[in-house]
Design an enzyme around this catalytic site. Sequence first.
Site, PDB file in Angstrom:
ATOM      1  N   ASP A  63      -5.508   0.489  -4.317  1.00  0.00           N
ATOM      2  CA  ASP A  63      -5.024   1.818  -3.963  1.00  0.00           C
ATOM      3  C   ASP A  63      -6.152   2.827  -4.072  1.00  0.00           C
ATOM      4  O   ASP A  63      -7.240   2.516  -4.545  1.00  0.00           O
ATOM      5  CB  ASP A  63      -3.799   2.231  -4.792  1.00  0.00           C
ATOM      6  CG  ASP A  63      -4.137   2.577  -6.231  1.00  0.00           C
ATOM      7  OD1 ASP A  63      -5.325   2.523  -6.608  1.00  0.00           O
ATOM      8  OD2 ASP A  63      -3.217   2.924  -6.983  1.00  0.00           O
ATOM      9  N   ASN A  78      -4.037  15.113  -2.025  1.00  0.00           N
ATOM     10  CA  ASN A  78      -2.858  15.747  -1.430  1.00  0.00           C
ATOM     11  C   ASN A  78      -2.693  17.174  -1.917  1.00  0.00           C
ATOM     12  O   ASN A  78      -2.375  18.087  -1.149  1.00  0.00           O
ATOM     13  CB  ASN A  78      -1.597  14.941  -1.768  1.00  0.00           C
ATOM     14  CG  ASN A  78      -1.303  13.874  -0.717  1.00  0.00           C
ATOM     15  OD1 ASN A  78      -1.824  13.931   0.384  1.00  0.00           O
ATOM     16  ND2 ASN A  78      -0.492  12.901  -1.080  1.00  0.00           N
ATOM     17  N   ASP A  99      -2.793  11.934   4.752  1.00  0.00           N
ATOM     18  CA  ASP A  99      -2.448  10.930   5.765  1.00  0.00           C
ATOM     19  C   ASP A  99      -3.692  10.427   6.488  1.00  0.00           C
ATOM     20  O   ASP A  99      -3.817   9.221   6.770  1.00  0.00           O
ATOM     21  CB  ASP A  99      -1.468  11.536   6.778  1.00  0.00           C
ATOM     22  CG  ASP A  99      -0.101  11.826   6.172  1.00  0.00           C
ATOM     23  OD1 ASP A  99       0.164  11.315   5.060  1.00  0.00           O
ATOM     24  OD2 ASP A  99       0.692  12.556   6.798  1.00  0.00           O
ATOM     25  N   GLU A 159      -0.197   5.268  -1.257  1.00  0.00           N
ATOM     26  CA  GLU A 159      -1.616   4.951  -1.113  1.00  0.00           C
ATOM     27  C   GLU A 159      -1.929   3.535  -1.580  1.00  0.00           C
ATOM     28  O   GLU A 159      -3.087   3.183  -1.800  1.00  0.00           O
ATOM     29  CB  GLU A 159      -2.458   5.968  -1.913  1.00  0.00           C
ATOM     30  CG  GLU A 159      -2.413   5.800  -3.417  1.00  0.00           C
ATOM     31  CD  GLU A 159      -1.209   6.470  -4.081  1.00  0.00           C
ATOM     32  OE1 GLU A 159      -1.275   6.714  -5.282  1.00  0.00           O
ATOM     33  OE2 GLU A 159      -0.196   6.744  -3.390  1.00  0.00           O
TER      34      GLU A 159
END
Length: 529
Positions: free
Chosen positions: A398, A406, A415, A441
């Site tokens: 991840d 974010n 994104d 993620e």
Amino acid sequence: MKLSTLFRLDLRTLILLLAIGSALLTLLNVFYASYQAQHRLLLHSTLEANRVYATKLAEVTNHFFRTAWQQLAYSTGQVRDRLDDPARLQQATQDLLYQSDNFNAVAVVSKYGKILAAAPFEQHKALRLDTEGHKAILRRRAPLISQPYLSADNRLVVTLSYPLLDSAGEYQGYLGADIFLTEANVLNLLLGQHYYQDGSYLYVVDSEKHLIYHPDNTRLGEQIEGNPVIDSVLLGNSGEQRLLNSQGLDMLAGFAPVPLSGWGVVAQRPTAATLSELNAKMRGIFIGILPLTLLTLPCIWLLAALISRPLWQLARHAQHMDSPEVPQQIRRIRSWYFEARQLRQAMLKGIGLLHEKITQLNIDSLTDPMTGLLNRRGLQTMLDRLGDDTAFAVIALDIDHFKAINDSKGHAAGDEVIRFLARMMQENSRDSDILCRSGGEEFVMLLPEVTLAVASQVAERLRRHVAHSTPPFVDSLTISLGVTHHAARGPAVRQSLKIADAALYQAKQAGRNRVMVSPDGEHFKSVVS
């Protein structure tokens, strides 16, 4: 037999009903449109005819008054110097009266209201010269048409007057001519005699809305209120209008003013009388076309059957599209017109496309729309295909500090980072490798027929490429990875995925941006490049 089978609404019946319904609706629509067009034309032509008629009568009446005044003006020149000669005055009044049918009585009146001469004399014995009309004439001392009034002998009278001036221009009285509205004279011939058989009639109102000409003599003198046509014509307007008259009847009225007298002329016809001929004519047309319509219906039925047959056959075979014989049976159907041929070809093509669409739907249901990688369902499907007999390596990974990305850059930037990592995974893997976005993620890579050592090298290579890349929206990007191996006929696949997640957790705890390897979930080793 079931009632639903007996009255089944199949394609042939539907086309037959549609064809017959369309033919009948078209017939009715044409009939209705014709009726409406004739209806509007009749109403318009009747309104226009009444307007023209009323205008013509109003113009003729106005011309009559102008001509009558000219007569009075000429006669005034004959009598103004003879006011002291009764015999010559009497002769002049008789000459004026009998030279035409314009007037019913003529009189010479002094400025004091005294009758100096009259013709016929007996008509003026009862004439009241103290009426408001005569008083107005004496006050105005100018050419005047009086308001209609009742004489002493109960006649409805209008008086036309012209002033008498001597050679010095002094007012000496007037020459007056009476018109009895309900008796024989030119004006009565113009406005009082009309011969209609369908309820049409003409009426005239004075400037105070009193009826002075009307087919029903009992209504003469009646004052009409609330009639928009009368209100309009007395304002000097001419035109046409459909309305309910004072008796509540639907009328088509044309109207025009008489400027010299201030009167209004209205010609009108009942709407029902205008439309009665149309209704009879349309009934005759309907009866005339009914036999042809009935003869047309069998032809419609035959054409509907011919058109529906290939479609009905295609529909019957469509119920058994899973049968291997159906494509050949569909090809044998005689599709004699374009749409049926196209439908037959579409059905043949559709059998093939159907399987393709189902396959594509399966792919869409297994794919993450953002990255194009497999989703959780896709991962499970691939694990089921690998089965217990295939050995493969598992890499769980991840993005480090993804929440901070974010929070600082926004979800759109997050994104894009996820898509970037997905591309890096594709660039650093084989075609046979299985790549999955398991959520947020987090990602999973399955490497079939790969040892733990090789998988560790793949993971480390991917980590380095990401760390040295130029990701979008952020200055740098790192990932943490956990690696394990699932042996053929080994522990459950779920257990191997848990071991990879545990190794990923250890990589995070060890400081992130690293690869942690664990063969069993209990022993962990960091990969050093």
